[in-house]
Design a protein around this motif. Structure first.
Motif, PDB file in Angstrom:
ATOM      1  N   LYS A   1      14.209  28.577 -33.602  1.00  0.00           N
ATOM      2  CA  LYS A   1      13.015  28.770 -32.766  1.00  0.00           C
ATOM      3  C   LYS A   1      12.836  27.600 -31.802  1.00  0.00           C
ATOM      4  CE  LYS A   1      10.310  31.642 -35.982  1.00  0.00           C
ATOM      5  NZ  LYS A   1       9.109  31.687 -36.849  1.00  0.00           N
ATOM      6  N   CYS A   2      13.042  26.388 -32.318  1.00  0.00           N
ATOM      7  CA  CYS A   2      12.912  25.200 -31.465  1.00  0.00           C
ATOM      8  C   CYS A   2      13.965  25.204 -30.358  1.00  0.00           C
ATOM      9  CB  CYS A   2      13.075  23.935 -32.307  1.00  0.00           C
ATOM     10  SG  CYS A   2      11.548  23.373 -33.045  1.00  0.00           S
ATOM     11  N   LEU A   3      15.170  25.544 -30.713  1.00  0.00           N
ATOM     12  CA  LEU A   3      16.251  25.566 -29.728  1.00  0.00           C
ATOM     13  C   LEU A   3      15.987  26.608 -28.644  1.00  0.00           C
ATOM     14  CD1 LEU A   3      19.406  25.195 -32.003  1.00  0.00           C
ATOM     15  CD2 LEU A   3      18.875  23.761 -30.025  1.00  0.00           C
ATOM     16  N   ASP A   4      15.564  27.795 -29.051  1.00  0.00           N
ATOM     17  CA  ASP A   4      15.305  28.853 -28.080  1.00  0.00           C
ATOM     18  C   ASP A   4      14.167  28.467 -27.141  1.00  0.00           C
ATOM     19  OD1 ASP A   4      17.302  30.290 -29.269  1.00  0.00           O
ATOM     20  OD2 ASP A   4      15.978  31.603 -30.407  1.00  0.00           O
ATOM     21  N   LYS A   5      13.151  27.824 -27.701  1.00  0.00           N
ATOM     22  CA  LYS A   5      12.022  27.377 -26.878  1.00  0.00           C
ATOM     23  C   LYS A   5      12.467  26.273 -25.911  1.00  0.00           C
ATOM     24  CE  LYS A   5       7.317  25.534 -27.252  1.00  0.00           C
ATOM     25  NZ  LYS A   5       6.272  25.055 -28.189  1.00  0.00           N
ATOM     26  N   ALA A   6      13.288  25.343 -26.416  1.00  0.00           N
ATOM     27  CA  ALA A   6      13.753  24.229 -25.579  1.00  0.00           C
ATOM     28  C   ALA A   6      14.674  24.712 -24.466  1.00  0.00           C
ATOM     29  CB  ALA A   6      14.469  23.198 -26.439  1.00  0.00           C
ATOM     30  N   ALA A   7      15.454  25.745 -24.754  1.00  0.00           N
ATOM     31  CA  ALA A   7      16.429  26.234 -23.780  1.00  0.00           C
ATOM     32  C   ALA A   7      15.780  26.740 -22.508  1.00  0.00           C
ATOM     33  CB  ALA A   7      17.290  27.328 -24.405  1.00  0.00           C
ATOM     34  N   VAL A   8      14.556  27.249 -22.635  1.00  0.00           N
ATOM     35  CA  VAL A   8      13.853  27.782 -21.458  1.00  0.00           C
ATOM     36  C   VAL A   8      12.793  26.821 -20.951  1.00  0.00           C
ATOM     37  CG1 VAL A   8      14.267  30.157 -22.146  1.00  0.00           C
ATOM     38  CG2 VAL A   8      12.187  29.021 -22.898  1.00  0.00           C
TER      39      VAL A   8
END
Length: 881
Positions: A867-874
């Motif tokens: 979840k953190c990675l997906d949020k950071a990616a955008v």
């Protein structure tokens, strides 16, 4: 012969309570060390004074003769103090391991009618029961105002000391009621054989919910010896136990065969002046062959909880002649047939035990008492206990143990009622019938196997999602050691002609069926056969296919170390552990061996899960130096999520390791940018690796790189003291030491489960280093993996000690273990708030420092991280520092 066997009558002080033996030791050896936990020790006089004061406080809280008190504390000095105080108050304790399922503990509290629950702030309000909760921190503080002389004596040997719950065949544990005098008898008998003196140091590893903990704790206290108490993490870590034995002068250790095997597997080769107590399950010949030459004495111990810990013991000197021996003092053993005839001529029968160790019976279980605690046909007016174990008597009188009659088994030292597991499996909606047995298809490695008939039908192996659901359901009600290792789906359960379950006809599982890629393919080359043979031997498998995957077969870091060490021994080629990520099948690893040694690369960047369209995650190693443990985390993340690890330079034993944090980080940054020059980047670090990742992010931002996420996996921000004056360092360190000493009891009860795998390794290296300087000829020579990781670790610590943390304009995603491991001045942000100018986002993940990557914790951790990675990616690019 039977009469000779049972000629064990010996005078003993039946009127004495168990704690009287401790009090006698206090009077004889007031200045001897009685108890050591971590770095804190108590003399007999000091321990007794604390116990006496706490006894008075417990009496003030409602304790007293016959009052039942539940004790739920983590392993600590306070746990031992509490046990003695409860006994001195005249109360009966119910030992409750806080790691056990909540529902199970609540059942024990309710079934025992416990009036008081003595626990810690850590577990305050955690257990729903009708007990009065007393917190040990408050009780100890309040007890400081009381006198420390002996409290008024209210109990005798005829009173109960504890109620200990064992696995129950109907799905509920059953409470065994043990007298004080029974414990006094076994302690006095053990003082003579196997023997213990006031000069001994006994390492205590058994959970208090396991009756053998009574030997760990009360036997040394009965003679003026010292208890060295291991916390729960150390007790499960063979390497840590071995380090303690080697460095702390341990002379006696009681453990299950499983634990002894674990210690042998991590490098115990030399002779140690150690008295080995092995009990809990049968001693195998191969294990005895390895233990006898490595130790001073080996004692095989047998006894059910219902007859007070141990009833029969034997000094084992020949691995070809393993028996359980002869009864302890005031104990009678009978081998009886179905008609209760005494078999003394070598015929096989069931073990029945009589004498002063026989329990009062099971609490609230009259029908079971009538079945198990029967009238003694040889001594009118007394009871004998029917064990359900088979045995025979040799011509010389020794008793030979031959296994179980019923479906109660012992696995890894724990006595398990298979019916309890079957009962709880039967509650699952999709299960029609469940039968569980213990198998030992690989000698010395018993496994619980569940055979399942589904309502919908089916055979073979269940899918992974189903397995996870069943495991999760069982873990909510059963201890981890009672969850099956393997599941087999059957159309029908085999039965005997009279309609009973034919357990002998249950098929051997195909242990790799769930994960095998296609049909079995036998090795085709000499290297494939070498790799397959090593895997089969070290992983306990049969017929490993050339396409089988190391990780899917259950491979872990410890096994990987052994495999690579064996391959190096057989071929002369040293391969990185990380080789197994890319070459994880027999076929691929065998092919890798055919490459010239000089062509084997030891790059720091390791592809763990390289395929996927999402922003890659780069994870820096922890103190263990390799990245193999990140595999389970990576495999639980999104299918399109690439994951790379960063392993230490110098693991090949050739390259010079780095000892400057900035240089270590720069090396990793170079490899990442060479692999992906553009980005964006997500960087993470575990433990020590978190500090490295922080410096990497700082350097990458200074280069104008797009660092979208910086994550810490349970890393504390330790700031160097190198810029402080000597006076400031002295003052700060002294003040820190004072605070640590002052708050020691609080720290113990916040979480005594310290990160032993890291700490013991650090302490072990320092001791080893000092030992080498003082006694260079006697120092243990490190070989293989230990040899070249030791230098890297020391240099990493040097880099950490000299690294100056400075604020960076970045946010930190802090993944914090729910169970605290280290002493921390800042347990909320782990010290990172002053350095992350964009803030610290805390994510609590299950487990403690050393288990956040272990199943089932890895699944929840992976979901939160994704979840953190997906949020950071955008998200927005981090500002340049």
């Amino acid at each position: 012969m039977g009469a000779d066997l049972n000629s064990t009558s010996t005078a003993y002080p039946k009127e004495k309570a168990l704690f009287d033996l401790f009090t006698d030791s206090v009077n004889r050896y007031p200045d001897h060390v009685a108890l050591t936990f971590h770095q804190v020790s108590y003399t007999y006089k000091e321990l007794n004074q604390i116990v006496n004061r706490l006894t008075r406080e417990l009496l003030n809280k409602g304790a007293g003769k016959g009052i039942v008190i539940g004790l739920a504390l983590d392993r600590s000095a306070e746990m031992v103090i509490s046990l003695l105080a409860i006994l001195k108050a005249g109360s009966i304790y119910v030992p409750l391991d806080p790691e056990y399922p909540k529902d199970r503990i609540e059942f024990m509290l309710d079934d025992s009618s416990a009036s008081i629950l003595l626990t810690s702030q850590k577990y305050s309000g955690h257990f729903a029961s009708n007990t009065r909760e007393v917190l040990i921190e408050d009780a100890l503080e309040a007890s400081e105002d009381y006198a420390d002389n002996e409290p008024e004596r209210t109990v005798s040997g005829e009173d109960l000391a504890y109620i200990l719950y064992t696995s129950g065949s109907t799905g509920k544990p059953k409470g065994v009621q043990i007298f004080h005098h029974s414990l006094v008898n076994v302690m006095l008998s053990f003082q003579k054989q196997p023997g213990i003196t006031a000069t001994d140091r006994m390492l205590a590893v058994a959970t208090i919910s396991f009756d053998i903990a009574g030997i760990d704790l009360y036997l040394p206290l009965s003679v003026g010896a010292e208890i060295v108490l291991a916390d729960s993490i150390t007790a499960k870590d063979g390497r840590a136990l071995l380090d303690i034995i080697r460095t702390q002068g341990i002379t006696i250790l009681q453990a299950t065969p499983y634990t002894w095997r674990m210690m042998l597997e991590v490098g115990w080769e030399e002779y140690l002046p150690l008295k080995v107590f092995t009990g809990g399950e049968a001693l195998a010949k191969d294990l005895a062959e390895r233990l006898i030459p490595r130790s001073k004495e080996v004692w095989n111990l047998y006894g059910p909880t219902e007859t007070t810990i141990y009833s029969i013991i034997k000094h084992i000197t020949d691995a070809n002649d393993i028996t359980i021996g002869w009864p302890v003092d005031n104990t009678q053993v009978y081998i009886l047939d179905e008609d209760k005839n005494d078999l003394v001529d070598g015929e096989i029968g069931e073990i029945y035990i009589g004498g002063v160790g026989v329990a009062l019976g099971y609490l609230n279980r009259p029908e079971l008492n009538a079945e198990r605690f029967i009238d003694n046909p040889f001594t009118p007016g007394e009871k004998i206990y029917r064990t359900g174990d088979l045995a025979k008597i040799k011509p010389d009188g020794d008793i030979v143990y031959l296994g179980r009659i019923d479906h109660q088994v012992k696995v890894r030292g724990y006595r398990i009622e298979l019916g309890e597991i079957e009962h709880n499996l039967g509650k699952q909606e999709d299960i029609k019938q469940a039968v569980v047995i213990a198998r030992e298809d690989t000698p010395g490695i018993p496994r619980l196997v569940a055979y399942i008939v589904l309502k919908s039908g089916g055979s073979g192996a269940p899918d992974k999602a189903t397995l996870n659901n069943w495991d999760k359901a069982l873990l909510e009600v059963l201890p981890e050691y009672m969850v099956p290792d393997d599941y087999v789906l059957l159309d029908t359960i085999p039965s005997t002609p009279n309609g009973k379950i034919d357990r002998k006809a249950l098929p051997k599982p195909d242990y790799s069926q769930i994960t095998r890629e296609g049909e079995y393919v036998a090795p085709r080359t000499s290297n494939e056969k070498l790799v397959a043979d090593i895997w089969e031997e070290l992983m306990g498998l049969e017929k490993v296919s050339v396409f089988d995957n190391f990780f899917q077969l259950g491979g872990r870091s410890l096994i990987a170390v052994k495999i690579m060490a064996r391959l190096e021994k057989e071929t002369g080629k040293r391969l990185p552990l990380a080789t197994l990520f890319e070459y994880s099948t027999v076929e691929k690893l065998a092919a890798r061996l055919e490459i010239d040694a000089s062509a084997i690369t030891w790059d720091s960047l390791v592809p763990i899960k390289p395929k996927g369209s999402k922003m890659p995650l780069y994870i820096v190693h922890g103190a263990g130096l390799n990245v193999l443990l990140f595999n389970a985390l990576a495999m639980n993340m999104d299918e399109e999520q690439p994951v790379y690890g960063l392993q230490a330079k110098g693991l090949n034993g050739v390259d010079e390791p780095l000892d400057v944090m900035e240089e270590i980080a720069a090396n990793y940054v170079d490899e990442i940018i060479n692999h992906d020059p553009v980005g964006p980047y997500a960087v993470a670090g575990y433990s020590l690796g978190g500090l490295i990742a922080y410096e990497m992010a700082k350097q990458m931002l200074a280069m104008g790189k797009d660092v979208r996420m910086l994550a810490m996996f349970d890393t504390y921000a330790d700031q160097t003291q190198k810029l402080d004056s000597p006076l400031k360092r002295f003052v700060d360190n002294t003040w820190l030491l004072i605070k640590q000493i002052a708050y020691t009891p609080v720290l113990f009860f916040e979480d005594p489960k310290r990160t032993i795998e890291y700490k013991s390794r650090e302490i072990g290296r320092r001791i080893d280093k000092a030992w080498k300087k003082i006694f260079p000829s006697k120092a243990l020579e490190k070989k293989g993996f230990d040899a070249y990781t030791n230098d890297i670790h020391e240099r990493s610590l040097t880099a950490q000690k000299n690294y100056l943390l400075t604020p960076v304009n970045i946010a930190i995603e802090l993944f914090r273990a729910r169970k605290k491991t280290f002493y921390m001045a800042d347990s909320e942000f782990l010290g990172w708030k002053p350095y992350a100018l964009k803030g610290v986002n805390v994510h609590d993940i299950p487990g403690e420092h050393n288990t956040i990557f272990a199943p089932p914790n890895d699944q929840e951790f992976a979901q939160a991280l994704q979840k953190c990675l997906d949020k950071a990616a955008v998200g927005e690019k981090n500002t340049k520092s």
